[in-house]
Design a protein around this motif. Sequence first.
Motif, PDB file in Angstrom:
ATOM      1  N   TRP A   2       0.866  -1.170   0.000  1.00  0.00           N
ATOM      2  CA  TRP A   2       0.000   0.000   0.000  1.00  0.00           C
ATOM      3  C   TRP A   2       0.900   1.217   0.000  1.00  0.00           C
ATOM      4  O   TRP A   2       1.793   1.345   0.853  1.00  0.00           O
ATOM      5  N   ASN A   3       0.701   2.100  -0.958  1.00  0.00           N
ATOM      6  CA  ASN A   3       1.519   3.312  -1.096  1.00  0.00           C
ATOM      7  C   ASN A   3       3.014   3.003  -1.150  1.00  0.00           C
ATOM      8  O   ASN A   3       3.826   3.702  -0.556  1.00  0.00           O
ATOM      9  N   GLY A   4       3.363   1.919  -1.847  1.00  0.00           N
ATOM     10  CA  GLY A   4       4.761   1.595  -2.086  1.00  0.00           C
ATOM     11  C   GLY A   4       5.471   0.823  -0.995  1.00  0.00           C
ATOM     12  O   GLY A   4       6.645   0.493  -1.136  1.00  0.00           O
ATOM     13  N   LEU A   5       4.771   0.511   0.102  1.00  0.00           N
ATOM     14  CA  LEU A   5       5.387  -0.222   1.206  1.00  0.00           C
ATOM     15  C   LEU A   5       4.524  -1.395   1.638  1.00  0.00           C
ATOM     16  O   LEU A   5       3.310  -1.391   1.436  1.00  0.00           O
ATOM     17  N   ALA A   6       5.175  -2.398   2.240  1.00  0.00           N
ATOM     18  CA  ALA A   6       4.447  -3.544   2.788  1.00  0.00           C
ATOM     19  C   ALA A   6       5.062  -3.934   4.126  1.00  0.00           C
ATOM     20  O   ALA A   6       6.281  -3.848   4.316  1.00  0.00           O
ATOM     21  N   ALA A   7       4.213  -4.367   5.041  1.00  0.00           N
ATOM     22  CA  ALA A   7       4.676  -4.854   6.340  1.00  0.00           C
ATOM     23  C   ALA A   7       4.932  -6.351   6.225  1.00  0.00           C
ATOM     24  O   ALA A   7       4.094  -7.095   5.706  1.00  0.00           O
ATOM     25  N   VAL A   8       6.091  -6.789   6.698  1.00  0.00           N
ATOM     26  CA  VAL A   8       6.448  -8.203   6.687  1.00  0.00           C
ATOM     27  C   VAL A   8       7.009  -8.575   8.046  1.00  0.00           C
ATOM     28  O   VAL A   8       7.429  -7.712   8.819  1.00  0.00           O
ATOM     29  N   THR A   9       7.028  -9.869   8.319  1.00  0.00           N
ATOM     30  CA  THR A   9       7.657 -10.391   9.524  1.00  0.00           C
ATOM     31  C   THR A   9       8.770 -11.323   9.086  1.00  0.00           C
ATOM     32  O   THR A   9       8.559 -12.214   8.267  1.00  0.00           O
ATOM     33  N   ASP A  10       9.951 -11.089   9.627  1.00  0.00           N
ATOM     34  CA  ASP A  10      11.124 -11.903   9.326  1.00  0.00           C
ATOM     35  C   ASP A  10      11.600 -12.464  10.654  1.00  0.00           C
ATOM     36  O   ASP A  10      12.223 -11.747  11.434  1.00  0.00           O
ATOM     37  N   GLY A  11      11.245 -13.727  10.918  1.00  0.00           N
ATOM     38  CA  GLY A  11      11.504 -14.266  12.250  1.00  0.00           C
ATOM     39  C   GLY A  11      10.639 -13.524  13.232  1.00  0.00           C
ATOM     40  O   GLY A  11       9.439 -13.436  13.063  1.00  0.00           O
ATOM     41  N   GLY A  12      11.224 -12.876  14.216  1.00  0.00           N
ATOM     42  CA  GLY A  12      10.469 -12.094  15.180  1.00  0.00           C
ATOM     43  C   GLY A  12      10.492 -10.608  14.899  1.00  0.00           C
ATOM     44  O   GLY A  12       9.925  -9.827  15.665  1.00  0.00           O
ATOM     45  N   ARG A  13      11.147 -10.189  13.821  1.00  0.00           N
ATOM     46  CA  ARG A  13      11.258  -8.763  13.521  1.00  0.00           C
ATOM     47  C   ARG A  13      10.130  -8.297  12.610  1.00  0.00           C
ATOM     48  O   ARG A  13       9.802  -8.958  11.637  1.00  0.00           O
ATOM     49  N   SER A  14       9.568  -7.148  12.918  1.00  0.00           N
ATOM     50  CA  SER A  14       8.587  -6.507  12.044  1.00  0.00           C
ATOM     51  C   SER A  14       9.322  -5.511  11.172  1.00  0.00           C
ATOM     52  O   SER A  14      10.087  -4.678  11.678  1.00  0.00           O
ATOM     53  N   LEU A  15       9.107  -5.598   9.863  1.00  0.00           N
ATOM     54  CA  LEU A  15       9.809  -4.765   8.903  1.00  0.00           C
ATOM     55  C   LEU A  15       8.827  -4.113   7.954  1.00  0.00           C
ATOM     56  O   LEU A  15       7.739  -4.630   7.728  1.00  0.00           O
ATOM     57  N   TRP A  16       9.227  -2.986   7.366  1.00  0.00           N
ATOM     58  CA  TRP A  16       8.527  -2.389   6.232  1.00  0.00           C
ATOM     59  C   TRP A  16       9.502  -2.455   5.076  1.00  0.00           C
ATOM     60  O   TRP A  16      10.667  -2.077   5.212  1.00  0.00           O
ATOM     61  N   ILE A  17       9.039  -2.960   3.926  1.00  0.00           N
ATOM     62  CA  ILE A  17       9.902  -3.068   2.758  1.00  0.00           C
ATOM     63  C   ILE A  17       9.304  -2.281   1.595  1.00  0.00           C
ATOM     64  O   ILE A  17       8.098  -2.022   1.560  1.00  0.00           O
ATOM     65  N   ASP A  18      10.163  -1.930   0.636  1.00  0.00           N
ATOM     66  CA  ASP A  18       9.675  -1.294  -0.587  1.00  0.00           C
ATOM     67  C   ASP A  18       9.498  -2.369  -1.663  1.00  0.00           C
ATOM     68  O   ASP A  18       9.714  -3.558  -1.410  1.00  0.00           O
ATOM     69  N   ARG A  19       9.130  -1.962  -2.866  1.00  0.00           N
ATOM     70  CA  ARG A  19       8.815  -2.914  -3.941  1.00  0.00           C
ATOM     71  C   ARG A  19      10.040  -3.693  -4.431  1.00  0.00           C
ATOM     72  O   ARG A  19       9.892  -4.659  -5.146  1.00  0.00           O
ATOM     73  N   ARG A  20      11.220  -3.296  -4.048  1.00  0.00           N
ATOM     74  CA  ARG A  20      12.422  -4.058  -4.402  1.00  0.00           C
ATOM     75  C   ARG A  20      12.802  -5.036  -3.294  1.00  0.00           C
ATOM     76  O   ARG A  20      13.759  -5.786  -3.429  1.00  0.00           O
ATOM     77  N   GLY A  21      12.091  -4.974  -2.169  1.00  0.00           N
ATOM     78  CA  GLY A  21      12.406  -5.831  -1.031  1.00  0.00           C
ATOM     79  C   GLY A  21      13.407  -5.204  -0.078  1.00  0.00           C
ATOM     80  O   GLY A  21      13.843  -5.835   0.883  1.00  0.00           O
ATOM     81  N   THR A  22      13.738  -3.939  -0.302  1.00  0.00           N
ATOM     82  CA  THR A  22      14.671  -3.223   0.562  1.00  0.00           C
ATOM     83  C   THR A  22      13.969  -2.817   1.856  1.00  0.00           C
ATOM     84  O   THR A  22      12.861  -2.279   1.816  1.00  0.00           O
ATOM     85  N   ILE A  23      14.620  -3.085   2.980  1.00  0.00           N
ATOM     86  CA  ILE A  23      14.051  -2.708   4.274  1.00  0.00           C
ATOM     87  C   ILE A  23      14.144  -1.188   4.429  1.00  0.00           C
ATOM     88  O   ILE A  23      15.221  -0.609   4.297  1.00  0.00           O
ATOM     89  N   VAL A  24      13.007  -0.565   4.694  1.00  0.00           N
ATOM     90  CA  VAL A  24      12.994   0.886   4.893  1.00  0.00           C
ATOM     91  C   VAL A  24      12.731   1.254   6.354  1.00  0.00           C
ATOM     92  O   VAL A  24      12.950   2.400   6.753  1.00  0.00           O
ATOM     93  N   TRP A  25      12.285   0.286   7.153  1.00  0.00           N
ATOM     94  CA  TRP A  25      12.043   0.514   8.566  1.00  0.00           C
ATOM     95  C   TRP A  25      11.968  -0.838   9.252  1.00  0.00           C
ATOM     96  O   TRP A  25      11.466  -1.811   8.677  1.00  0.00           O
ATOM     97  N   GLN A  26      12.462  -0.925  10.482  1.00  0.00           N
ATOM     98  CA  GLN A  26      12.351  -2.157  11.242  1.00  0.00           C
ATOM     99  C   GLN A  26      12.231  -1.879  12.720  1.00  0.00           C
ATOM    100  O   GLN A  26      12.667  -0.827  13.187  1.00  0.00           O
ATOM    101  N   THR A  27      11.629  -2.815  13.458  1.00  0.00           N
ATOM    102  CA  THR A  27      11.551  -2.684  14.907  1.00  0.00           C
ATOM    103  C   THR A  27      12.902  -3.072  15.493  1.00  0.00           C
ATOM    104  O   THR A  27      13.719  -3.711  14.834  1.00  0.00           O
ATOM    105  N   GLN A  28      13.117  -2.677  16.723  1.00  0.00           N
ATOM    106  CA  GLN A  28      14.347  -3.057  17.395  1.00  0.00           C
ATOM    107  C   GLN A  28      14.330  -4.556  17.651  1.00  0.00           C
ATOM    108  O   GLN A  28      13.289  -5.121  17.976  1.00  0.00           O
ATOM    109  N   PRO A  29      15.494  -5.216  17.537  1.00  0.00           N
ATOM    110  CA  PRO A  29      15.555  -6.681  17.782  1.00  0.00           C
ATOM    111  C   PRO A  29      15.239  -7.045  19.200  1.00  0.00           C
ATOM    112  O   PRO A  29      15.323  -6.305  20.093  1.00  0.00           O
TER     113      PRO A  29
END
Length: 127
Positions: A100-127
């Motif tokens: 949505w609007n160029g970003l998606a929320a994903v979960t990688d293990g226990g981390r919550s991330l926001w990625i762009d359409r290339r799969g680049t992490i643009v934001w993440q929660t602290q580990p």
Amino acid sequence: MARVWSDGKFGFIDRSGRQVITARFDSAEDFSDGLALVREGEKRKFIDKTGKTVLEASWERVSAFGDGLAAAKDGKLWGYVDKSGKWLIAPRYSYARPFWNGLAAVTDGGRSLWIDRRGTIVWQTQP
């Protein structure tokens, strides 16, 4: 286009209430990004606004399209496919939400991330 229920099946009507796609689907999602995910019997597929099949949904789970991509689950992992069914972001996430609007929320293990359409992490929660 609006999803309607008629005689035990789903179809679609336009803004004037005219039936555009005959009620023939066992389940149907709303149109998103020009496509709707429907099920006829055991077959799941994406249709366009004329009712034509655009893409067979062969993945274990799949989301609606957003920004030209749909989250799809292959085995235990999620990634993103384009409207031709090609993986643009290979399955590597434990969970993925629609773009949505160029970003998606994903979960990688226990981390919550926001990625762009290339799969680049643009934001993440602290580990």
